[in-house]
Every structure is written in C-alpha cells, then in structure tokens.
Design a protein around this motif. Structure first.
Motif, short mmCIF file in Angstrom:
data_model
loop_
_atom_site.label_atom_id
_atom_site.label_comp_id
_atom_site.label_asym_id
_atom_site.label_seq_id
_atom_site.Cartn_x
_atom_site.Cartn_y
_atom_site.Cartn_z
N HIS A 1 -10.93 -67.32 63.51
CA HIS A 1 -11.25 -67.53 64.92
C HIS A 1 -10.84 -68.96 65.30
O HIS A 1 -10.05 -69.55 64.60
CB HIS A 1 -12.73 -67.26 65.21
N ARG B 1 -12.57 -56.16 57.48
CA ARG B 1 -13.33 -55.57 58.59
C ARG B 1 -14.49 -54.72 58.05
O ARG B 1 -15.58 -54.67 58.63
CB ARG B 1 -12.40 -54.74 59.46
N GLY C 1 -15.85 -63.51 68.24
CA GLY C 1 -15.47 -62.59 67.19
C GLY C 1 -14.60 -63.26 66.15
O GLY C 1 -14.52 -64.49 66.08
N ARG D 1 -17.72 -59.10 65.72
CA ARG D 1 -16.71 -58.46 66.56
C ARG D 1 -17.34 -57.37 67.43
O ARG D 1 -18.19 -56.61 66.97
CB ARG D 1 -15.62 -57.83 65.69
N THR E 1 -9.82 -60.07 69.70
CA THR E 1 -10.91 -59.84 68.74
C THR E 1 -11.85 -61.02 68.68
O THR E 1 -13.00 -60.88 68.23
CB THR E 1 -10.35 -59.57 67.33
#
Length: 270
Positions: A247, A200, A236, A19, A253
């Motif tokens: 994704h 994250r 990302g 990302r 993102t």
C-alpha cells in the motif's frame, strides 16, 4: 451524532489494511458470523479511504474525516471540527472546537483510550508517539503488533481491563487499531508457511481470526451503556494486483475500503 455523544460510549475499530473485496466476499459466504450480524443488512458499505497508508489515514480519521461513501457527494459527516465553509457539516454532526476528534470528545468528558496495533502506535520513537499522543491513555506492546499470531486476542484482553477499571459513570471513547490483517499474516492460514509469504487467502484468514474474537470486544464496549460503534479499514493492500504489492500507492485495492457503523445495545456481544 450530536445526540449520541454524551449518552453513549463510543468504539472505533480500524481493521488495518483490510481490503474491501475480501471483507465483502467473506461476509457473503457466511465466514464472518460475529461481524455480519451487526452490519446493516449484513453487508459492508463501500467507501474510499482518506489515506493510502496508516499514518495518513488515521490523521484524517482523527480530524473527523472517516472513509467517504463511494458515491457522489457531498456526504454529511458524523464528526467535524468547527470551521467556516464546511460542506459536510450537517445538523446532526457532532461539532467540536478542538483540533481533532479525540480532544473534542475529551472536552465532552470522555475518557479517550488508544489500544495500538501497527508500528505507528508503538510509542517507540517520535513518529510512533504522534497518533497515540492524541489520547489521554495509550497502550501498546509487542504482543499487540503485526508479528504476533495472537495480537487481536491480546488487544481485546487489554480493552476488557480498561473498561473494567473505569468508574461506571465515566463515558469512554475506545479506539482499537487491529494489526492482524497487516503483513505478515501468513500464520493465520493453516498450512501456510513463512517462505510462501502472505497472500490474499492469508489476508482473508486473518479477518476470520479477528471475527472469532471480536465478540469479546463488543461485549466489553457495551457492558456499561449503549455503545455507538464504527468498524472500518483505514486502507487496503495489494497482493500482486496489476503488478502492485502493498500500500501507500494509488491502486483501487488500496483506496477502496469496507465500513460500517451501528449501535451495540447495553450488554450486547457478537
């Protein structure tokens, strides 16, 4: 690039699934010391991915369509196949007369080598042979893949072996698809668990892991002559952003990626 091709070795590193916001955050906080010293002004460039997942994005990259600067264009490209009407082929673009960049560099005398990471490079079925099949030499083993906590170290070791076995006068185009950022990445964050899964924060920890070892890759790539280097993400991934996860979808993102290119001096490492 028209002048660089032929005089330099070339290194392309795709930090698969990285990302942009995480890359920028870690660089600004001093958590990527080995990468940041090579980034222009110590910062990643914001770009738009040419695809929303690995296969699509790498097909575009190998056709000369690197991630596009996130500002209105047109933007001159480093590499381009020769075709009439191209608005992004400039005086300095390396133009080739083959279907893809990899074979174009081979035509210029480069040894083309792929060190794969994610499943699209695993050569374990027809789909997994398409991208590595562009190269004269392709390497993949499970220890390079997404399930290995030591994947990048293992990939770098293979890159060192590849470089060491080349004749001194042989130009090299080395491509490394780094799998460490891709899910699963929970094992890169101390205290994280398989049950809690990827976040994250574990994604960021995986990037820090890559940074700790990328100096060896840079040292190997520049051990014989200057090496023009591109480090970027192919796309990302979302971790619950606006309800999205993963994704191959159209969330910012996924489409917004970090990019940098620079020249490693002969014998330089991170």
């Amino acid at each position: 690039m028209a002048r660089i091709v032929g005089s330099h070795d070339l290194l392309l590193v795709t930090l698969d699934t990285l990302r942009y916001d995480v890359a920028v955050e870690l660089a600004a906080e001093g958590r990527l010391p080995n990468l940041a010293r090579h980034l222009p002004d110590g910062r990643w460039e914001e770009r738009h991915a040419p695809g929303s997942f690995t296969y699509a994005s790498h097909q575009a990259i190998f056709a000369g369509f690197l991630p596009t600067p996130a500002t209105p264009g047109p933007h001159p490209r480093l590499f381009a196949a020769r075709f009439a009407g191209s608005e992004t082929t400039a005086d300095g673009t390396f133009v080739y007369d083959t279907p893809d960049l990899v074979s174009g560099l081979a035509e210029e005398g480069y040894r083309t080598v792929c060190i794969g990471g994610v499943g699209f490079f695993n050569q374990r079925g027809p789909l997994g042979t398409v991208l590595p099949g562009l190269f004269q030499e392709a390497h993949w083993e499970p220890e390079f893949g997404v399930t290995s906590p030591h994947s990048f170290e293992n990939q770098v070791t293979r890159a060192e072996q590849v470089v060491a076995e080349l004749p001194q006068d042989q130009r090299l185009f080395l491509f490394v698809n780094v799998s460490a950022l891709h899910q699963p990445n929970w094992f890169h964050l101390p205290g994280a668990t398989r049950e809690a899964g990827d976040t994250r924060a574990t994604h960021a920890a995986a990037l820090e892991y890559v940074d700790r070892h990328i100096g060896r890759l840079f040292a190997a790539a520049s051990s014989r002559r200057p090496c023009f280097t591109i480090v970027c993400s192919d796309h990302g991934t979302a971790y619950g952003d606006d309800g999205y996860t993963g994704h191959r979808l159209g969330h910012p993102t996924v489409w917004t990626v970090p990019y940098a290119h620079f020249t490693l001096n002969h014998g330089e490492s991170a």
